[in-house]
Write an enzyme that holds these catalytic residues in place. Structure first.
Site, mmCIF file in Angstrom:
data_model
loop_
_atom_site.group_PDB
_atom_site.id
_atom_site.type_symbol
_atom_site.label_atom_id
_atom_site.label_comp_id
_atom_site.label_asym_id
_atom_site.label_seq_id
_atom_site.Cartn_x
_atom_site.Cartn_y
_atom_site.Cartn_z
ATOM 1 N N HIS A 182 0.862 -1.186 0.000
ATOM 2 C CA HIS A 182 0.000 0.000 0.000
ATOM 3 C C HIS A 182 0.898 1.235 0.000
ATOM 4 O O HIS A 182 1.116 1.870 1.035
ATOM 5 C CB HIS A 182 -0.922 0.005 1.224
ATOM 6 N N GLU A 227 -10.726 -10.484 5.160
ATOM 7 C CA GLU A 227 -9.649 -10.099 6.082
ATOM 8 C C GLU A 227 -10.243 -9.957 7.478
ATOM 9 O O GLU A 227 -10.359 -8.873 8.040
ATOM 10 C CB GLU A 227 -9.001 -8.792 5.627
#
Length: 436
Positions: free
Chosen positions: A83, A237
């Site tokens: 990210h 997740e």
């Protein structure tokens, strides 16, 4: 290994190189311990030439040869899930409450600081760290909150992809909330916009039991298929046994005859589900064009996270069971120094080392190291057989040498390394800090 000294000049041969078993031809000989015989690699014009087992007939070392004395060697590394838009923001954010949703809230608050210069500086530092670690291909997710408005980070990372071309292959996956796909027309419009962004652009999304519906997830997949886009998704997740995002993705991709490659990251919920349910989902994944990516460091920190309580669950997905079914599986860095993960270094070997311990992975170097070195597992299938790596001979000589490690103990003592880029030794940069 501690006394191994390698010159700065580019080598013409690498002698006594320890290559992993998965990278060697099927008939490669073994030594008395059952390990593969050490290798001799010839390097010429920036590429790897003939590969031969070391033997008494191997020509003696010349002045331009490097004798590695059994040091482990891997091809260039892939960091399949990062990210870069979020990275290096924790210093200015400060304290973050535990858990995934709290990290999302903290990140949303920091977006006020995201200028073009800020994103460029932080992402550039991340790419420099990855370059020095030996990474040749990296994929970054980019938060895309408004379906009709391209985020600033998308164009900044696109510019960086061009700037780093020929050194690191940088890809961008749009991380889009499920609400953007509730309207099919809007979903198609968004997918076409991303497809027009140029090479290395993928459609992504966040499939979590609190943030999705089966219909919106299906329309996300349909939009990717219509735009001929590959997918990279955050899926399940969480440690909620009722999470069923991965099962739906696998089933839907087969139903629509999806021709691309879908990467599903995290899939932590498999570890919380009843054994039969989790294995049935993996059986379905094995029949779909899906690659799994596990993120050991971040998921250890985010999953089962409660203030003042020691976590009971590990948060890692069922990596061994996935591999038993022939499912391509990579391990990657994920977040680095942001609200989701306070640590990290854009060295995927660091994440891999955590995965070796938390998942109790045997034969880390000879077998599991391919989870760091198989960029082809991110690509569409041109040929059957996920476990058949491309031959080493003929590749660009992007190699990572671990002079202080042993094959039996690797990835211990793996931080010290020598990186070859097109056969030339890489000198680490002294500019190793950034002020976000």
């Amino acid at each position: 290994m501690a006394g191994l000294h390698l010159p700065c000049a580019a080598p013409t041969r690498l002698l006594h190189a320890r290559l992993p078993r998965w990278l060697l031809p099927a008939r490669w000989p073994s030594d008395a311990t059952g390990r593969p015989v050490l290798a001799c690699l010839t390097l010429a014009a920036g590429h790897i030439g003939p590969l031969q087992p070391m033997s008494p007939n191997t020509l003696p070392a010349g002045p331009a040869d490097w004798d590695l004395a059994g040091a482990p060697v891997l091809p260039g590394l892939v960091d399949a899930h990062t990210h870069l838009d979020k990275t290096f923001t924790l210093e200015r954010i400060g304290h973050v409450k535990p858990g995934l949703l709290a990290a999302i809230d903290a990140m949303m608050g920091d977006r006020a600081h995201w200028t073009r210069e800020d994103i460029h500086a932080r992402a550039s530092q991340a790419l420099q760290w990855a370059w020095e670690a030996g990474v040749t291909r990296i994929r970054s997710h980019v938060d895309w909150w408004e379906p009709t408005q391209e985020p600033l980070a998308w164009s900044v990372l696109g510019e960086l992809a061009q700037a780093w071309a020929g050194r690191i292959q940088l890809e961008r996956a749009a991380l889009v909330p499920q609400t953007a796909f509730e309207d099919l027309t809007q979903a198609h419009r968004l997918a076409r916009h991303i497809a027009a962004s140029g090479p290395g652009a993928l459609l992504g999304g966040f499939i979590h039991s609190h943030h999705w519906t089966p219909s919106s997830a299906r329309q996300l997949l349909l939009a990717a298929a219509e735009a001929d886009l590959d997918l990279d998704l955050h899926v399940d997740e969480e440690l909620n046994p009722a999470a069923e995002g991965l099962a739906l993705v696998a089933r839907t991709l087969r139903e629509i005859g999806y021709a691309g490659r879908a990467v599903c990251g995290h899939v932590c919920a498999l570890a919380a589900q009843p054994e039969g349910q989790a294995l049935a989902t993996l059986d379905a994944v094995a029949q779909a064009p899906i690659t799994l990516v596990s993120l050991p460091i971040t998921n250890l920190l985010l999953q089962d996270a409660v203030t003042g309580r020691t976590p009971r669950q590990r948060g890692i997905t069922l990596v061994k069971e996935a591999r038993e079914r022939g499912i391509p599986l990579l391990l990657a860095s994920d977040n680095v120094e942001d609200p989701f993960c306070a640590v990290g270094s854009y060295d995927p070997v660091e994440a891999f080392a955590t995965g070796v311990q938390v998942a109790q992975l045997p034969e880390a170097f000879d077998s599991w190291s391919q989870a760091l070195c198989r960029p082809d597992w991110l690509d569409r299938r041109a040929s059957p057989g996920w476990d058949a790596p491309p031959p080493l001979a003929g590749r660009v000589a992007d190699l990572v040498i671990f002079p202080r490690a042993s094959a039996s103990g690797w990835p211990s003592r793996a931080q010290a390394r020598v990186v070859l880029r097109a056969g030339q030794r890489l000198a680490p940069s002294s500019h190793d800090t950034v002020t976000p």
